[in-house]
Design a protein around this motif. Structure first.
Motif, mmCIF file in Angstrom:
data_model
loop_
_atom_site.group_PDB
_atom_site.id
_atom_site.type_symbol
_atom_site.label_atom_id
_atom_site.label_comp_id
_atom_site.label_asym_id
_atom_site.label_seq_id
_atom_site.Cartn_x
_atom_site.Cartn_y
_atom_site.Cartn_z
ATOM 1 N N GLU A 186 -5.965 6.271 -6.285
ATOM 2 C CA GLU A 186 -5.058 7.271 -6.470
ATOM 3 C C GLU A 186 -3.605 6.531 -5.543
ATOM 4 O OE1 GLU A 186 -5.559 10.509 -3.975
ATOM 5 O OE2 GLU A 186 -7.431 11.097 -4.814
ATOM 6 N N GLU A 187 -2.640 6.919 -6.528
ATOM 7 C CA GLU A 187 -1.333 6.076 -5.960
ATOM 8 C C GLU A 187 -1.062 5.982 -4.291
ATOM 9 O OE1 GLU A 187 0.681 4.662 -7.849
ATOM 10 O OE2 GLU A 187 -0.646 4.685 -9.491
ATOM 11 N N SER A 188 -1.551 7.097 -3.525
ATOM 12 C CA SER A 188 -1.205 7.019 -2.272
ATOM 13 C C SER A 188 -2.381 6.297 -1.248
ATOM 14 C CB SER A 188 -0.954 8.439 -1.552
ATOM 15 O OG SER A 188 -2.120 9.363 -1.828
ATOM 16 N N SER A 189 -3.346 5.684 -1.960
ATOM 17 C CA SER A 189 -4.424 5.122 -1.053
ATOM 18 C C SER A 189 -4.557 3.809 -1.827
ATOM 19 C CB SER A 189 -5.814 6.177 -1.256
ATOM 20 O OG SER A 189 -6.211 5.830 -2.412
ATOM 21 N N GLY A 190 -5.579 2.974 -0.865
ATOM 22 C CA GLY A 190 -5.746 1.772 -1.253
ATOM 23 C C GLY A 190 -4.819 0.532 -1.114
ATOM 24 N N HIS A 191 -3.835 0.714 -0.195
ATOM 25 C CA HIS A 191 -2.605 -0.102 -0.088
ATOM 26 C C HIS A 191 -2.977 -0.884 0.865
ATOM 27 C CE1 HIS A 191 0.314 1.405 -3.102
ATOM 28 N NE2 HIS A 191 -0.495 2.462 -2.903
ATOM 29 N N VAL A 192 -2.866 -2.373 0.871
ATOM 30 C CA VAL A 192 -3.287 -3.284 1.968
ATOM 31 C C VAL A 192 -2.228 -4.370 2.263
ATOM 32 C CG1 VAL A 192 -4.866 -5.006 2.596
ATOM 33 C CG2 VAL A 192 -5.787 -2.871 1.412
ATOM 34 N N LEU A 193 -1.766 -4.847 3.409
ATOM 35 C CA LEU A 193 -0.931 -5.971 3.849
ATOM 36 C C LEU A 193 -1.912 -7.005 4.178
ATOM 37 C CD1 LEU A 193 1.796 -6.858 4.336
ATOM 38 C CD2 LEU A 193 1.605 -6.017 6.861
ATOM 39 N N ALA A 194 -1.858 -8.144 3.758
ATOM 40 C CA ALA A 194 -2.857 -9.150 3.866
ATOM 41 C C ALA A 194 -1.966 -10.752 3.968
ATOM 42 C CB ALA A 194 -3.898 -9.323 2.726
ATOM 43 N N GLN A 195 -2.603 -11.378 4.745
ATOM 44 C CA GLN A 195 -2.124 -12.958 4.729
ATOM 45 C C GLN A 195 -3.300 -13.716 4.008
ATOM 46 O OE1 GLN A 195 0.893 -12.728 5.852
ATOM 47 N NE2 GLN A 195 0.936 -13.865 8.065
ATOM 48 N N LEU A 196 -2.761 -14.250 3.175
ATOM 49 C CA LEU A 196 -3.453 -15.171 2.254
ATOM 50 C C LEU A 196 -3.464 -16.775 2.637
ATOM 51 C CD1 LEU A 196 -3.218 -13.964 -1.482
ATOM 52 C CD2 LEU A 196 -4.642 -13.270 0.371
ATOM 53 N N PRO A 197 -4.726 -17.213 3.552
ATOM 54 C CA PRO A 197 -4.396 -18.538 3.653
ATOM 55 C C PRO A 197 -4.624 -19.432 2.415
ATOM 56 C CG PRO A 197 -6.765 -17.819 4.199
ATOM 57 C CD PRO A 197 -5.929 -16.759 3.710
ATOM 58 N N LEU A 198 -3.742 -20.584 2.263
ATOM 59 C CA LEU A 198 -3.760 -21.066 0.916
ATOM 60 C C LEU A 198 -4.292 -22.536 0.845
ATOM 61 C CD1 LEU A 198 -0.383 -20.132 -0.515
ATOM 62 C CD2 LEU A 198 -2.405 -19.088 -1.244
ATOM 63 N N VAL B 293 1.160 -7.592 -0.578
ATOM 64 C CA VAL B 293 0.792 -6.350 -0.682
ATOM 65 C C VAL B 293 -0.209 -6.040 -1.813
ATOM 66 C CG1 VAL B 293 1.943 -3.840 -0.996
ATOM 67 C CG2 VAL B 293 2.967 -5.624 0.363
ATOM 68 N N LEU B 294 -1.364 -5.491 -1.398
ATOM 69 C CA LEU B 294 -2.453 -5.296 -2.532
ATOM 70 C C LEU B 294 -2.637 -3.771 -2.629
ATOM 71 C CD1 LEU B 294 -4.731 -8.206 -1.140
ATOM 72 C CD2 LEU B 294 -2.995 -8.367 -2.630
ATOM 73 N N LYS B 295 -3.053 -3.314 -3.971
ATOM 74 C CA LYS B 295 -3.506 -2.120 -4.441
ATOM 75 C C LYS B 295 -4.771 -2.251 -4.967
ATOM 76 C CE LYS B 295 -1.967 1.871 -6.729
ATOM 77 N NZ LYS B 295 -3.163 1.927 -7.695
ATOM 78 N N GLN C 175 -7.562 -11.211 8.496
ATOM 79 C CA GLN C 175 -6.213 -11.237 7.952
ATOM 80 C C GLN C 175 -5.628 -10.195 7.092
ATOM 81 O OE1 GLN C 175 -3.759 -13.633 9.533
ATOM 82 N NE2 GLN C 175 -5.390 -14.042 10.762
ATOM 83 N N TRP C 176 -5.811 -8.942 7.467
ATOM 84 C CA TRP C 176 -5.376 -8.037 6.396
ATOM 85 C C TRP C 176 -5.386 -6.503 7.390
ATOM 86 C CZ3 TRP C 176 -8.905 -3.814 5.594
ATOM 87 C CH2 TRP C 176 -10.297 -4.207 6.298
ATOM 88 N N ARG C 177 -4.801 -5.709 6.572
ATOM 89 C CA ARG C 177 -4.664 -4.063 7.304
ATOM 90 C C ARG C 177 -4.344 -3.260 6.174
ATOM 91 N NH1 ARG C 177 -1.679 -2.803 12.742
ATOM 92 N NH2 ARG C 177 -1.765 -0.456 12.647
ATOM 93 N N ILE C 178 -5.160 -2.197 6.240
ATOM 94 C CA ILE C 178 -4.979 -1.127 5.545
ATOM 95 C C ILE C 178 -3.697 -0.195 5.950
ATOM 96 C CG2 ILE C 178 -5.751 1.108 4.558
ATOM 97 C CD1 ILE C 178 -8.556 0.139 4.934
ATOM 98 N N LEU C 179 -2.669 -0.042 4.707
ATOM 99 C CA LEU C 179 -1.426 0.816 5.133
ATOM 100 C C LEU C 179 -1.938 2.272 4.675
ATOM 101 C CD1 LEU C 179 0.915 -1.733 3.386
ATOM 102 C CD2 LEU C 179 0.532 -1.708 5.886
#
Length: 804
Positions: free
Chosen positions: A654-666, A647-649, A700-704
């Motif tokens: 602002e606190e309520s924006s810019g949150h992302v769910l992502a899959q990091l290929p390692l 979970v990235l920010k 491999q990501w999605r804005i929440l």
């Protein structure tokens, strides 16, 4: 298009403290601040059941873990220092045990290493079934009967034990508290020397090492987060022996629980009505004016058919003919129930206990194999002797019951006829016949049981002890009020006269003046010593391999939920590596770190550290012309061996924006990681770190949107993820590795609005979440459900408040 889609969203009434996906099924367990444990299904995040016993209300669950087969949930209640095992199918508590410190984290691991010795043991583990009869199930009519031994759930004990393959539940807490429990029930190791409070644990599946992340309070600055690896080589080297010993001791622990439940049923079968005779006789003595003994008055009635006015008033006014008949029936019913429980349950349980302890003694005598694990043959022999003493006391109780039933039958038959004559009622001919032998029998009974005892009045508030069975069932340390009369017992006389026989270890001590409960406690104490010794010895064998201080905690993170907060641990079974995932927000806010260390502490493998640059991780996928944004990692969990769910920010937003769910290929990044020269005298944030590497996410990501996301729980096997908001009450569930559907194709059941007012409507009504919502008829937890199918729940039923 993102490669994963949202399949559920819900606003919860209480803040969530823990969320863990089942390792085998599309189920997620949640623990909230109200002290509730809830189970939800992936399909539209429907609730399957909730467990909230009344005496647990307000007591927070402090850790949560699934057994690897997904059949049992373990959770700890902090205030009560208690660990509870719960059946995931029906929300029933199967087992619980106390711990010395509150548990802050737990980890349940399957041991995967195979060997020919283990395979032969797995195949022969059920040999005891060839020699021991199946334990009779306890009658369900008693309120305190354990669920795993009730008539309806006689096979639940195997569900509790699980597969023969060893699995270990690891518990961690404050003040260096770390314990390992085989099969979640038997403590096989108590570790010492772990500094600080445990925040995360991970035992390698080959049992060679245990990784711990602890929080150590420093004097000159804030708390430090430290990674510690412990060498558990003894468990790995002696895996077949540990498995066999743990399995045996788990059987023994279960049998002790069975005996406790049997004794509890016996106590319930014994009725207080049996005390009425003693109390009424005492009242009679206190109120009568004459100095005649009670037994003399009854003997006069027996021999001459005459009674004093006081005795006649006692019999006809206080006891009454109807009351006497009811009392006689009550005593006979109660004694019969206790007799059956002793014969079918106590004796069979004791025999099984002797069998398993004898096998453990044989293991202890094989010193080459089992001595390193701390098996003490002397302590085990003491335990066997204690079980034998318990069996003798149970047999003594049987003799007392048998004698009491005969005495009471004869006494009540005579007294019933005498009272009918007093009331001038018709006496049935079959009751009117009484031989000289019957008279002598009743006279002996009156002489033995109806004598006054002043000492007894001081202790019990009565002069008499006519009823002799109840004293065996009292959980008191005092001696029996009326121990059995052993005068004339030829065996006891012979044994007392033989010095060598009297001191022989082959004979079980009888404790003639002690109750059944007292002897049971002695037996439990002796067995407990057998169980504790291996845990102490194995615990002392565990040594610290390395201690790496990572970074200092900021004051702002002091109150954050501990389960979700980084760092987290991951055990890679394929490569035999432990991963530590963490961030250092103050030193490098846009970087994520992975520390790798071999699960085998004996291998001279260098420590490797991978730093991932999150500065422009999404910009390459959006637009190269856009100025690079810096992202910070709020939470991260391993999805599989080569993928990290984060979970990235976006920092500065602002606190309520810019949150992302992502899959990091390692995979590509791990191939380029560099060996890191670590100065263990300094924290990582106090020394230079390797240059950070960039990753390309593609889709491999999605804005929440409209969600202040903070934490995530994932299950790579089931390809699911659950995101939790910072206020701990808003969750979104995702299916991973699938293409997102168009809005018009999405089922209405999943079209969940993010409008706060509409979300508020999804809050359960008052009282929801305090019972069990069973699955619809014919449907089990193993049933596969499509992501869009809503689960039909039957009418809510309550869970007994005395489950705990």
């Amino acid at each position: 298009m993102p490669a994963f889609r949202q399949v559920g969203e819900k606003q919860l009434p209480n803040p969530v403290l823990f969320m863990v996906w089942s390792p085998k099924r599309d189920l997620i367990a949640l623990a909230n601040k109200a002290g509730e444990l809830l189970l939800h299904r992936l399909a539209n995040f429907q609730r399957v059941w909730s467990l909230a016993p009344s005496d647990n209300t307000g007591k927070e669950i402090t850790s949560l873990a699934w057994r690897p087969d997904g059949k049992i949930l373990a959770f700890s209640v902090g205030d009560r220092k208690l660990v509870i095992l719960c059946d995931a199918e029906k929300a029933e508590i199967l087992h619980m045990f106390p711990v010395e410190n509150p548990v802050s984290c737990m980890h349940w691991v399957d041991v995967l290493e195979e060997s020919s010795i283990l395979t032969s043991f797995y195949n022969s583990e059920d040999e005891s079934n060839l020699f021991l009869p199946k334990l009779p199930t306890l009658p369900k009519s008693y309120s305190t009967t354990s669920k795993i031994f009730s008539e309806e759930k006689s096979d639940e004990i195997m569900n509790l034990l699980g597969d023969v393959r060893l699995n270990i539940l690891v518990l961690g807490g404050g003040s260096g508290f770390v314990e390992l429990y085989a099969y979640g029930m038997y403590r096989i190791a108590t570790l010492t020397g772990v500094p600080g409070t445990c925040r995360s644990l991970c035992l390698s599946s080959d049992l060679k090492s245990l990784s711990v992340v602890t929080e150590i309070t420093a004097t000159d600055h804030g708390p430090e987060i430290t990674y510690i690896q412990l060498n558990t080589r003894l468990l790995s080297d002696c895996l077949p022996e540990v498995t066999r010993m743990a399995r045996k001791f788990t059987h023994i622990s279960t049998l002790l629980q069975y005996l406790r439940m049997s004794l509890t049923c016996m106590c319930e079968a014994w009725e207080d009505i049996l005390m009425q005779m003693d109390l009424r006789l005492t009242k009679f003595v206190q109120e009568k004016n004459t100095c005649t003994q009670v037994q003399d008055e009854f003997l006069e009635l027996l021999l001459w058919g005459k009674s004093s006015p006081e005795l006649q008033a006692l019999l006809m006014n206080q006891l009454t003919v109807k009351g006497l008949k009811k009392l006689g029936q009550s005593i006979e019913s109660s004694y019969s129930s206790i007799q059956k429980l002793v014969i079918s349950h106590l004796q069979s349980g004791s025999e099984a206990l002797l069998y398993h302890l004898s096998e453990v003694r044989g293991m202890a005598l094989w010193k080459q194999k089992f001595q390193p694990l701390g098996l003490d043959s002397t302590a085990i022999e003491d335990a066997i002797t204690a079980v034998g003493s318990f069996t003798l006391k149970a047999n003594e109780l049987l003799q007392v019951i048998d004698k009491s039933m005969k005495n009471f039958k004869a006494f009540f038959r005579w007294l019933y006829v005498a009272m009918l004559r007093m009331s001038e009622d018709h006496v049935p001919p079959e009751l009117n016949k009484m031989t000289q032998k019957d008279i002598a029998f009743v006279a002996d009974f009156l002489s033995e049981h109806f004598s006054e005892n002043e000492e007894l009045f001081d202790r019990k508030g009565k002069y008499f002890n006519v009823e002799r069975v109840g004293q065996y069932l009292k959980d008191e340390d005092e001696d029996l009020v009326s121990p059995p009369n052993t005068k004339g017992n030829q065996w006891l006389s012979f044994m007392q006269k033989s010095t060598h026989l009297k001191e022989s270890p082959l004979l079980f001590a009888s404790y003639p003046k002690k109750s059944l409960h007292y002897v049971k406690r002695m037996m439990e104490g002796a067995i407990e010593l057998c169980l504790l010794k291996p845990a102490e010895i194995i615990g002392k064998s565990v040594k610290q391999s390395i201690c790496m201080p990572l970074y200092a905690l900021s004051e702002s993170s002091a109150n954050a939920p501990r389960l979700f907060e980084l760092p987290s641990l991951w055990n890679d079974k394929k490569t035999g590596m432990h991963y530590v995932v963490f961030t250092m927000p103050e030193a490098s806010p846009c970087q994520l770190y992975l520390l790798r260390r071999s699960t085998n502490p004996d291998l001279q493998v260098p420590n490797s550290l991978l730093a991932i640059d999150l500065t422009s991780i999404l910009n390459t996928s959006i637009d190269d012309s856009v100025e690079a944004a810096c992202y910070g990692c709020l939470d991260a969990r391993f999805y599989d061996d080569e993928t990290l769910t984060v979970v990235l920010k976006e920092t500065g937003e602002e606190e309520s924006s810019g949150h992302v769910l992502a899959q990091l290929p390692l995979a590509s990044a791990l191939g380029c990681e560099e060996e890191f020269s670590w100065d263990l005298s300094l924290r990582l944030d106090q020394q230079p770190v390797p240059p950070a590497q960039g990753l390309v996410l593609e889709n491999q990501w999605r804005i929440l949107e409209n969600m202040k996301a903070q934490y995530v729980a994932v299950n790579g096997i089931r390809k699911v993820a659950c995101v939790l908001s910072a206020n701990l009450r808003h969750v979104r569930v995702f299916e991973m590795d699938v293409e997102d559907e168009e809005d018009e194709d999405r089922p209405e059941s999943q079209d969940v609005s993010t409008d706060p007012e509409q979300l508020e409507e999804t809050l359960p009504s008052q009282g929801e979440g305090v019972g069990v919502e069973p699955l619809a008829e014919g449907e089990g937890l193993d049933g596969e459900q499509s992501s869009g199918a809503a689960l039909e729940l039957s009418k809510e039923t309550g869970l007994s408040s005395d489950t705990l």
